[in-house]
Scaffold this motif. Structure first.
Motif, PDB file in Angstrom:
ATOM      1  N   GLN A  71     -25.349  74.454   8.941  1.00 24.50           N
ATOM      2  CA  GLN A  71     -24.204  74.313   7.670  1.00 24.50           C
ATOM      3  C   GLN A  71     -24.708  74.239   6.419  1.00 24.50           C
ATOM      4  OE1 GLN A  71     -20.298  73.493   8.543  1.00 24.50           O
ATOM      5  NE2 GLN A  71     -20.538  74.539   6.558  1.00 24.50           N
ATOM      6  N   THR A  72     -25.926  73.836   6.184  1.00 28.67           N
ATOM      7  CA  THR A  72     -26.456  73.786   5.063  1.00 28.67           C
ATOM      8  C   THR A  72     -27.073  75.060   4.458  1.00 28.67           C
ATOM      9  OG1 THR A  72     -27.447  71.413   5.311  1.00 28.67           O
ATOM     10  CG2 THR A  72     -28.473  72.923   3.628  1.00 28.67           C
ATOM     11  N   ALA A  73     -27.619  76.031   5.591  1.00 29.28           N
ATOM     12  CA  ALA A  73     -27.957  77.149   4.912  1.00 29.28           C
ATOM     13  C   ALA A  73     -26.560  78.016   4.759  1.00 29.28           C
ATOM     14  CB  ALA A  73     -28.523  78.086   6.362  1.00 29.28           C
ATOM     15  N   LEU A  74     -25.685  77.796   5.463  1.00 31.89           N
ATOM     16  CA  LEU A  74     -24.379  78.697   5.214  1.00 31.89           C
ATOM     17  C   LEU A  74     -23.596  78.306   3.739  1.00 31.89           C
ATOM     18  CD1 LEU A  74     -22.201  80.264   7.186  1.00 31.89           C
ATOM     19  CD2 LEU A  74     -20.735  78.220   6.807  1.00 31.89           C
ATOM     20  N   VAL A  75     -23.604  76.863   3.528  1.00 32.45           N
ATOM     21  CA  VAL A  75     -23.111  76.750   2.237  1.00 32.45           C
ATOM     22  C   VAL A  75     -23.983  77.404   1.032  1.00 32.45           C
ATOM     23  CG1 VAL A  75     -22.603  74.819   0.745  1.00 32.45           C
ATOM     24  CG2 VAL A  75     -21.746  74.563   3.068  1.00 32.45           C
ATOM     25  N   LEU A 108     -20.862  65.517   9.213  1.00 35.09           N
ATOM     26  CA  LEU A 108     -21.431  66.056  10.438  1.00 35.09           C
ATOM     27  C   LEU A 108     -21.969  65.034  11.249  1.00 35.09           C
ATOM     28  CD1 LEU A 108     -22.538  69.494   8.994  1.00 35.09           C
ATOM     29  CD2 LEU A 108     -20.262  68.867  10.153  1.00 35.09           C
ATOM     30  N   ALA A 109     -22.141  63.981  10.902  1.00 32.70           N
ATOM     31  CA  ALA A 109     -22.930  62.845  11.765  1.00 32.70           C
ATOM     32  C   ALA A 109     -22.234  62.736  12.895  1.00 32.70           C
ATOM     33  CB  ALA A 109     -23.282  61.817  11.127  1.00 32.70           C
ATOM     34  N   GLY A 110     -20.581  62.849  12.685  1.00 35.28           N
ATOM     35  CA  GLY A 110     -19.959  62.417  13.644  1.00 35.28           C
ATOM     36  C   GLY A 110     -20.035  63.283  14.999  1.00 35.28           C
ATOM     37  N   LEU A 133     -13.005  70.598   7.502  1.00 36.43           N
ATOM     38  CA  LEU A 133     -14.019  69.237   7.201  1.00 36.43           C
ATOM     39  C   LEU A 133     -15.012  69.285   6.064  1.00 36.43           C
ATOM     40  CD1 LEU A 133     -14.467  67.643  10.681  1.00 36.43           C
ATOM     41  CD2 LEU A 133     -12.954  66.951   8.887  1.00 36.43           C
ATOM     42  N   ALA A 134     -15.801  70.301   5.993  1.00 35.40           N
ATOM     43  CA  ALA A 134     -16.857  70.532   5.131  1.00 35.40           C
ATOM     44  C   ALA A 134     -16.419  70.351   3.874  1.00 35.40           C
ATOM     45  CB  ALA A 134     -17.953  71.553   5.423  1.00 35.40           C
ATOM     46  N   ALA A 146     -16.303  80.858   4.642  1.00 37.06           N
ATOM     47  CA  ALA A 146     -17.482  80.976   5.258  1.00 37.06           C
ATOM     48  C   ALA A 146     -17.514  79.797   6.603  1.00 37.06           C
ATOM     49  CB  ALA A 146     -18.822  80.719   4.401  1.00 37.06           C
ATOM     50  N   THR A 147     -17.005  78.663   6.344  1.00 35.59           N
ATOM     51  CA  THR A 147     -17.130  77.725   7.322  1.00 35.59           C
ATOM     52  C   THR A 147     -16.078  78.098   8.310  1.00 35.59           C
ATOM     53  OG1 THR A 147     -17.427  76.090   5.936  1.00 35.59           O
ATOM     54  CG2 THR A 147     -16.561  75.260   7.715  1.00 35.59           C
TER      55      THR A 147
END
Length: 399
Positions: free
Chosen positions: A323-327, A149-151, A128-129, A338-339
């Protein structure tokens, strides 16, 4: 002024493609509601399937275990295929699984259907990301991911409480049947508004082992694991815990939690670009304080509801923050792989938390659930605090 830009040879709009992003967000919504709905239906499903409540909780565990097991190998297997057919296939898998759950009177068949849904979930979260990122120019990538991700937040704030309330009126089987229908309708929306993208060329694939060892990723994955373990220990069994506390209205508790997650995601959206580290540390500290309060004072209705509201605010923004930190840590080229790693760890946390909570519920009782969750959340807080250099720096990397 140009209204489009190019991403790997594909024209993408300079503004956000809202219909397509909202379709992906609805897919996230469907997956989360499918995964967590049994947590609000334990007594009813247990009676209908002829099993103890803890075994219905294991339907969440089974889903998460299947997601955990499938995310990396299925992502690796499907990396070369066009993205939209893979997305459509996962949605059809959700439709089939939820239809079987709605019709089944056998716990074994229901559990098998949940395993199928878990495989679909692991596949969906791994893509998704990355799908959202490919739909927009680089400078809008973070916002696009946040929309998708708001979902998750909408599922927690509206989907699970609404599903629980609907089950009160029409029965839990109807609720799962409606989820199946939603997935079928979503297939049409995806085919209509979500663009086609090719799979990854073999020469462009970043090796999995190299991604896993990127600076910061082990810490980010550790925070994900401990937070989900602690959260799921209590959230999966919120119905028996609410009854233990003497409140007895699981639907109200879930509604309070869900509504608070909306405030959490909104506040996170304001702070994630400016103060990501402080926001995450504050959210984890609040989660730990909530577990302490629920462990000691949950029998007071005001404390119970306020604590659940704070829990929702703190947890609501966690997916976006992590998720932001991961990207940021992996970089755009390695974000899909990574996701998939994070999806595996995320669902390991859900599986481990729901399994641990079920054992604690059967052996020590519902009152022990917050005390079991507290040290796990504290470990997530400690890991985030120590990951100052690469995982959760004060200033976001925009590379």
């Amino acid at each position: 002024m140009s209204t489009t830009s190019m991403v790997k040879g594909t024209a993408v709009p300079a503004s956000l493609p809202w219909p397509g992003l909202l379709a992906l967000s609805t897919a996230a919504f469907t997956a989360v509601v499918t995964e967590l709905l049994p947590a609000g239906l334990l007594p009813r499903m247990a009676l209908a399937l002829g099993v103890p409540e803890a075994r219905v909780g294991f339907l969440v565990t089974g889903y998460a275990v299947a997601s955990f097991a499938a995310a990396i190998p299925v992502t690796a297997l499907l990396r070369g295929l066009p993205r939209r057919p893979v997305l459509v296939g996962t949605l059809l898998g959700f439709a089939l699984s939820n239809a079987v759950v709605a019709l089944s009177s056998s716990y074994g068949l229901t559990f098998a259907a949940r395993l199928v849904a878990g495989v679909m979930g692991g596949t969906l979260w791994a893509m998704l990301a990355g799908y959202a990122a490919r739909m927009v120019p680089a400078e809008r990538r973070g916002r696009a991911i946040a929309v998708v991700l708001a979902g998750i937040t909408l599922a927690l704030s509206l989907g699970v409480p609404a599903g629980t309330a609907l089950a009160e009126m029409l029965g839990w089987r109807v609720t799962f049947g409606l989820l199946s229908g939603l997935a079928v309708l979503l297939v049409g929306w995806v085919r209509w508004r979500v663009p086609r993208f090719p799979g990854e060329a073999r020469g462009e694939r970043v090796p999995l082992a190299r991604v896993a060892l990127l600076p910061g990723l082990p810490v980010i994955l550790s925070v994900t694991l401990f937070l989900l373990l602690g959260h799921q220990v209590l959230y999966t069994y919120i119905a028996p815990f609410t009854e233990h506390a003497g409140f007895g209205r699981t639907d109200v508790v879930l509604l309070v939690f869900g509504a608070a997650t909306v405030a959490g995601i909104w506040g996170t959206g304001l702070l994630v670009d400016r103060r990501p580290r402080a926001t995450l540390l504050g959210a984890l500290a609040v989660c730990a304080a909530v577990m302490l309060a629920l462990g000691r004072y949950a029998d007071a209705p005001a404390v119970l509801l306020v604590s659940v509201a704070l829990w929702g605010v703190a947890f609501g923004g966690a997916p976006t923050l992590v998720q932001t930190a991961l990207v940021d840590a992996s970089g755009p080229a390695a974000s899909d792989v990574a996701t998939s790693l994070q999806t595996t760890v995320y669902n390991a946390g859900i599986a481990g938390g729901s399994l641990t909570g079920g054992v604690v519920l059967e052996t020590l009782g519902a009152g022990a659930l917050p005390w079991t969750a507290l040290p796990l959340v504290a470990l997530a807080l400690a890991a985030a605090a120590l990951g100052r250099r690469h995982a959760f720096p004060v200033t976001r990397s925009r590379a």
